[in-house]
Design a protein around this motif. Sequence first.
Motif, mmCIF file in Angstrom:
data_model
loop_
_atom_site.group_PDB
_atom_site.id
_atom_site.type_symbol
_atom_site.label_atom_id
_atom_site.label_comp_id
_atom_site.label_asym_id
_atom_site.label_seq_id
_atom_site.Cartn_x
_atom_site.Cartn_y
_atom_site.Cartn_z
ATOM 1 N N PRO A 17 0.817 -1.214 0.000
ATOM 2 C CA PRO A 17 0.000 0.000 0.000
ATOM 3 C C PRO A 17 0.852 1.267 0.000
ATOM 4 N N ASN A 18 0.677 2.076 -1.051
ATOM 5 C CA ASN A 18 1.385 3.356 -1.211
ATOM 6 C C ASN A 18 2.885 3.210 -1.386
ATOM 7 N N VAL A 19 3.348 2.026 -1.733
ATOM 8 C CA VAL A 19 4.764 1.798 -2.015
ATOM 9 C C VAL A 19 4.867 1.267 -3.446
ATOM 10 N N TYR A 20 5.496 2.058 -4.298
ATOM 11 C CA TYR A 20 5.582 1.723 -5.720
ATOM 12 C C TYR A 20 7.023 1.379 -6.094
ATOM 13 N N LEU A 21 7.139 0.391 -6.964
ATOM 14 C CA LEU A 21 8.452 -0.067 -7.379
ATOM 15 C C LEU A 21 8.620 0.163 -8.882
#
Length: 229
Positions: A225-229
């Motif tokens: 959640p709310n962490v993009y790679l």
Amino acid sequence: MIFAQISFAQKTFTFPKIKPQGNSIEQLTPTNWTVIETANGDLNNDGALDMAVIFESDKITSETRTYGDNNSEIIKETQKPRILAIFLKDKSTGNYKLSTQNNDFILRSEEGGKLGDPLQQIAIKDQQLYLRFQGGAEWRWEMGYTFKFQNKDWFLTSAINLYFNQNTGDMTERIYDFNTRELFTTVGNLHRRDVTNRKTSEVLYFSELRTFKTFKKPWAWEIMPNVYL
């Protein structure tokens, strides 16, 4: 005439198909495209020097690019498209054979913010393909991805995401190991790593390893959640 005008206006950019094989990079380069980066090394453990190439179009055009995840936040950008092509060398003939063509993953020259072109490195080491990008302004980001050829496909095996403030040094660094399903996070200060930083590790949850086909481009996988790679 009206129909013809509408059809022309809606015409989208079409990527060329890279030649399936050739004996030189010049022979494999599409017309009106330029080689901007190359890397050589053994990718499939056969002792031959394989090749990864990034082509860039000579012409500026409008592209539809995705942000957020693979399905949402589609935006239109005007820039020079890029292609990643990976070739495996046939030891018996000396020809390069196309293993994969990807038209989306490589960031374009306008996608790095104030730092300019985000493309920093393409390399082959330990039978893996390394891609590195960076961008931003006062707050900067660095993204790194490692792909390995196994089971006749290209799988993401590890990644790194560093987000930091150029002036204060405040940072968050995440290192992903998809083979062991581990995430290592460091929060603290870029300039005083041994003093103020807090390091944690946790289990990575995902259904299956991502490939170039299922991982659209940098910033397109909301891995948490709310962490993009």
